[in-house]
Each structure stands twice: as C-alpha cells, then as structure tokens.
Design an enzyme around this catalytic site. Structure first.
Site, mmCIF file in Angstrom:
data_model
loop_
_atom_site.group_PDB
_atom_site.id
_atom_site.type_symbol
_atom_site.label_atom_id
_atom_site.label_comp_id
_atom_site.label_asym_id
_atom_site.label_seq_id
_atom_site.Cartn_x
_atom_site.Cartn_y
_atom_site.Cartn_z
ATOM 1 C CG ASN A 33 -1.874 1.105 1.271
ATOM 2 O OD1 ASN A 33 -1.634 2.169 0.712
ATOM 3 N ND2 ASN A 33 -3.001 0.881 1.908
ATOM 4 C CB VAL A 34 1.716 3.783 -2.620
ATOM 5 C CG1 VAL A 34 2.062 2.801 -3.722
ATOM 6 C CG2 VAL A 34 0.337 4.413 -2.844
ATOM 7 C CE LYS B 235 -4.656 11.974 -9.217
ATOM 8 N NZ LYS B 235 -3.640 10.952 -9.453
ATOM 9 C CB SER C 258 -6.396 14.376 -12.539
ATOM 10 O OG SER C 258 -7.733 14.607 -12.944
ATOM 11 C CB ILE D 298 -9.283 7.752 -18.807
ATOM 12 C CG1 ILE D 298 -8.427 9.022 -19.000
ATOM 13 C CG2 ILE D 298 -8.686 6.572 -19.578
ATOM 14 C CD1 ILE D 298 -8.343 9.581 -20.392
ATOM 15 C CE1 TYR E 29 -8.193 11.672 -8.387
ATOM 16 C CE2 TYR E 29 -8.970 13.404 -9.843
ATOM 17 C CZ TYR E 29 -8.339 12.186 -9.663
ATOM 18 O OH TYR E 29 -7.853 11.500 -10.760
ATOM 19 C CB ALA E 30 -9.177 19.422 -7.636
ATOM 20 C CB ALA E 31 -6.299 19.847 -3.098
ATOM 21 C CG ASN F 18 -1.685 4.333 -12.536
ATOM 22 O OD1 ASN F 18 -2.311 5.002 -13.352
ATOM 23 N ND2 ASN F 18 -2.209 3.246 -11.954
HETATM 24 P P1 NAP Z 1 -8.537 2.661 -11.051
HETATM 25 O O1 NAP Z 1 -9.133 1.900 -12.173
HETATM 26 O O2 NAP Z 1 -9.294 2.823 -9.794
HETATM 27 O O3 NAP Z 1 -7.091 2.073 -10.758
HETATM 28 C C1 NAP Z 1 -6.308 2.523 -9.692
HETATM 29 C C2 NAP Z 1 -5.522 1.368 -9.165
HETATM 30 O O4 NAP Z 1 -4.724 1.800 -8.051
HETATM 31 C C3 NAP Z 1 -6.430 0.241 -8.672
HETATM 32 O O5 NAP Z 1 -5.986 -0.986 -9.189
HETATM 33 C C4 NAP Z 1 -6.269 0.336 -7.164
HETATM 34 O O6 NAP Z 1 -6.423 -0.903 -6.505
HETATM 35 C C5 NAP Z 1 -4.855 0.845 -7.016
HETATM 36 N N1 NAP Z 1 -4.637 1.482 -5.723
HETATM 37 C C6 NAP Z 1 -5.496 2.265 -5.034
HETATM 38 N N2 NAP Z 1 -4.954 2.657 -3.868
HETATM 39 C C7 NAP Z 1 -3.721 2.096 -3.811
HETATM 40 C C8 NAP Z 1 -2.691 2.123 -2.848
HETATM 41 N N3 NAP Z 1 -2.837 2.800 -1.707
HETATM 42 N N4 NAP Z 1 -1.549 1.425 -3.097
HETATM 43 C C9 NAP Z 1 -1.409 0.725 -4.241
HETATM 44 N N5 NAP Z 1 -2.362 0.667 -5.195
HETATM 45 C C10 NAP Z 1 -3.509 1.343 -4.990
HETATM 46 O O7 NAP Z 1 -8.203 4.134 -11.566
HETATM 47 P P2 NAP Z 1 -7.671 4.642 -12.972
HETATM 48 O O8 NAP Z 1 -8.766 5.372 -13.621
HETATM 49 O O9 NAP Z 1 -6.947 3.584 -13.706
HETATM 50 O O10 NAP Z 1 -6.653 5.744 -12.437
HETATM 51 C C11 NAP Z 1 -5.251 5.622 -12.480
HETATM 52 C C12 NAP Z 1 -4.647 6.986 -12.200
HETATM 53 O O11 NAP Z 1 -5.102 7.912 -13.179
HETATM 54 C C13 NAP Z 1 -5.070 7.570 -10.846
HETATM 55 O O12 NAP Z 1 -3.991 8.257 -10.275
HETATM 56 C C14 NAP Z 1 -6.182 8.524 -11.221
HETATM 57 O O13 NAP Z 1 -6.329 9.538 -10.271
HETATM 58 C C15 NAP Z 1 -5.674 9.026 -12.552
HETATM 59 N N6 NAP Z 1 -6.705 9.604 -13.398
HETATM 60 C C16 NAP Z 1 -7.736 8.844 -13.855
HETATM 61 C C17 NAP Z 1 -8.700 9.450 -14.670
HETATM 62 C C18 NAP Z 1 -9.857 8.696 -15.237
HETATM 63 O O14 NAP Z 1 -10.713 9.320 -15.874
HETATM 64 N N7 NAP Z 1 -9.959 7.398 -15.079
HETATM 65 C C19 NAP Z 1 -8.585 10.796 -14.986
HETATM 66 C C20 NAP Z 1 -7.532 11.532 -14.499
HETATM 67 C C21 NAP Z 1 -6.577 10.925 -13.715
HETATM 68 P P3 NAP Z 1 -7.898 -1.413 -6.049
HETATM 69 O O15 NAP Z 1 -8.816 -1.155 -7.188
HETATM 70 O O16 NAP Z 1 -7.654 -2.844 -5.778
HETATM 71 O O17 NAP Z 1 -8.228 -0.598 -4.848
#
Ligand code: NAP
Length: 246
Positions: A62-63, A158, A141, A187, A154-156, A89
């Site tokens: 867990n990061v 990112k 983001s 996304i 979240y915005a703060a 990520n």
């Molecule tokens: P996601 O599908 O929820 O994937 C995030 C992954 O991170 C999940 O596999 C999650 O595991 C894992 N995770 C969560 N907390 C963690 C922790 N403390 N330690 C290690 N792993 C952890 O989200 P995503 O959409 O792919 O997002 C990836 C990144 O892109 C994030 O930083 C997000 O903020 C950013 N982002 C996404 C979007 C979008 O539209 N999707 C837009 C802008 C930015 P579990 O699922 O098992 O908890």
C-alpha cells in the site's frame, strides 16, 4: 521505442490505466514491477506480462505506508538490481461537495494521491541517483489543472502532484533523472465506471473530441516520457484529455 533490459515499477497496475501502462511497457521490452493493493489483480497483470516473455515482480504494498514501500524497493533491489522507470499511477477518489466532505475523505485522498507519490519517489530516487539514470512519471489529472466540482480533495492532491513533479525535476536533474507528469482527462476505467450516465453524457459534451479517452491512450503518453525520445523534457505536464482543458 525499445525498453529492452529496463525495469519499470507501475503503482496501481492491477487494473485501469496502470495495467495498460504495464502491458505496453512490457510489449516494448521492459520487465515490470506490478504493484497493487489487490494481490489477485496484480497477479493477473503479472501473468499477462510473463506470457509476453518478460519478467514480472508482484508487490501488494500500500503506497501510503513507508514500511511497505521500503519493503517493495528492497525486493526490487534484490530481484531486479535496479529501477529505471517509476510510474506513480495509484490514485483514488472520494468525491463530495465541500460542505459535506468528511475529514477522512480528505485524508484518504491526500494519503494515496500525494503521500504515496512522495514515498515512491523518495525510494526510487535513492536507487536512480546511484545509477545516474531514471524516469519518473506522475499521473496527475485535468481536475488538478482546472478544478472540478465535488473534488476539492482530489483536485488539490492532483495539483500537488504537479508541484511535486516540478520540484523533483529541478532537484533530481543532477542525477540524470527526468520527472514529468501526465494529466489524463476523462478516461474509461473502473474509476469512472460509477459516474451516472447523465453526468457522463454532460462531461463528454464538454470535451472537444466528444468521447472518453481509453487507458491505452494514457499509456502511449507515459511510454514517450519513459523513453529516451524525451531525454530533454523534464518538469512538464503532458495533458491527454481530448481538449477538455487547454
Ligand atoms: P482505477 O481503475 O481505480 O485504478 C487505480 C488502481 O490503483 C487500482 O488498481 C487500485 O487498486 C490501485 N490502488 C489504489 N490505492 C492504492 C494504494 N494505496 N496502493 C497501491 N495501489 C492502490 O483508476 P484509474 O482510472 O486507472 O486511475 C489511475 C490513475 O489515473 C489515478 O492516479 C487517477 O487519479 C488518474 N486519473 C484517472 C482518470 C480517469 O478518468 N480514469 C482521470 C484523471 C486521472 P484497487 O482497485 O484494488 O483498490
């Protein structure tokens, strides 16, 4: 782009954008450290990487926790001997309007999205500085660039990721470590799956390219910043958002 012999850690690569990044870098020759809090999801990504003929190391650190991140980097050091690419990520949302937001919602998002990036950068930088080589890519983001209703936490966080990126670009340049950010827009991943259809339609209406982005489109941007094609780029934010924020 060729990553043969390179070792890359992608946090949160059990699903969504992280998984796409891990699979793309493996396709291009990298060995991958698959990190995710869900060990089952991490193992599934690792299986796919191994089937491509690459090595995969699984970590369910867990990061948020220094001890667990430290252990993950010790394992990387023992098994891979180096780390060339770190993609921060892992990220979460806990959305709510300001006036309803609970302290835990603020703290949890800050912990994963900001402290997690800080810790992984710290351990990676110690190894990368020894190597005099490294690429750090932080996933920010569009919310962090333009603000978003219901996402003050979240915005703060990112926006903070962008500040971390700029600071470390300056601090780590002397070790030949490039630090950049990718700022995705809207996304298609498990994170956005829970967005109600009406809201999704509204958001897409605000995007000049009139569609959601795919995780692979973020992975392509990350691969460029992880490659030596971007050797003179550091401290920058690459927006991949269909024109949502310009
Ligand atoms: P996601 O599908 O929820 O994937 C995030 C992954 O991170 C999940 O596999 C999650 O595991 C894992 N995770 C969560 N907390 C963690 C922790 N403390 N330690 C290690 N792993 C952890 O989200 P995503 O959409 O792919 O997002 C990836 C990144 O892109 C994030 O930083 C997000 O903020 C950013 N982002 C996404 C979007 C979008 O539209 N999707 C837009 C802008 C930015 P579990 O699922 O098992 O908890």
């Amino acid at each position: 782009m060729d990553f043969t012999g390179k070792k890359a850690l992608i946090t949160g690569s059990g699903g969504g954008i992280g998984k796409s990044i891990a699979l793309l870098l493996a396709d291009m020759g990298a060995d991958i450290v698959v990190n995710d809090v869900s060990i089952e999801n991490a193992q599934q990504t690792a299986k796919k990487i191994i089937s491509k003929g690459r090595k995969a190391l699984v970590s369910n650190a867990n990061v948020v926790h220094d001890v667990q991140v430290k252990k993950m980097f010790e394992s990387i050091s023992q098994n891979f001997g180096r780390i060339d690419i770190l993609v921060n990520n892992a990220g979460i949302t806990k959305d709510s309007l300001l006036m309803d937001m609970k302290e835990e919602q603020w703290d949890q998002v800050m912990d994963v999205n900001l402290k997690g990036v800080f810790l992984c950068c710290q351990y990676a930088a110690r190894m990368m500085s020894e190597q005099q080589y490294g690429k750090i890519i932080n996933i920010s983001s569009a919310s962090g660039q333009m603000g978003n209703i219901g996402q003050v936490n979240y915005a703060a966080s990112k926006g903070g990721v962008i500040s971390i990126t700029k600071t470390l670009a300056k601090e780590l340049a002397r070790y030949q470590i490039n630090v950049n950010a990718v700022a995705p827009g809207f996304i298609r991943t498990p994170m956005t799956q829970t967005v109600p259809e009406k809201v999704e339609k509204y958001i897409i209406g605000q995007i000049p390219l009139k569609r959601m982005g795919e995780p692979e489109e973020i992975a392509n941007a990350v691969a460029f910043l992880a490659s030596d094609n971007s050797a003179y780029i550091t401290g920058q934010v690459l927006s991949v958002n269909g024109g949502m924020y310009v």
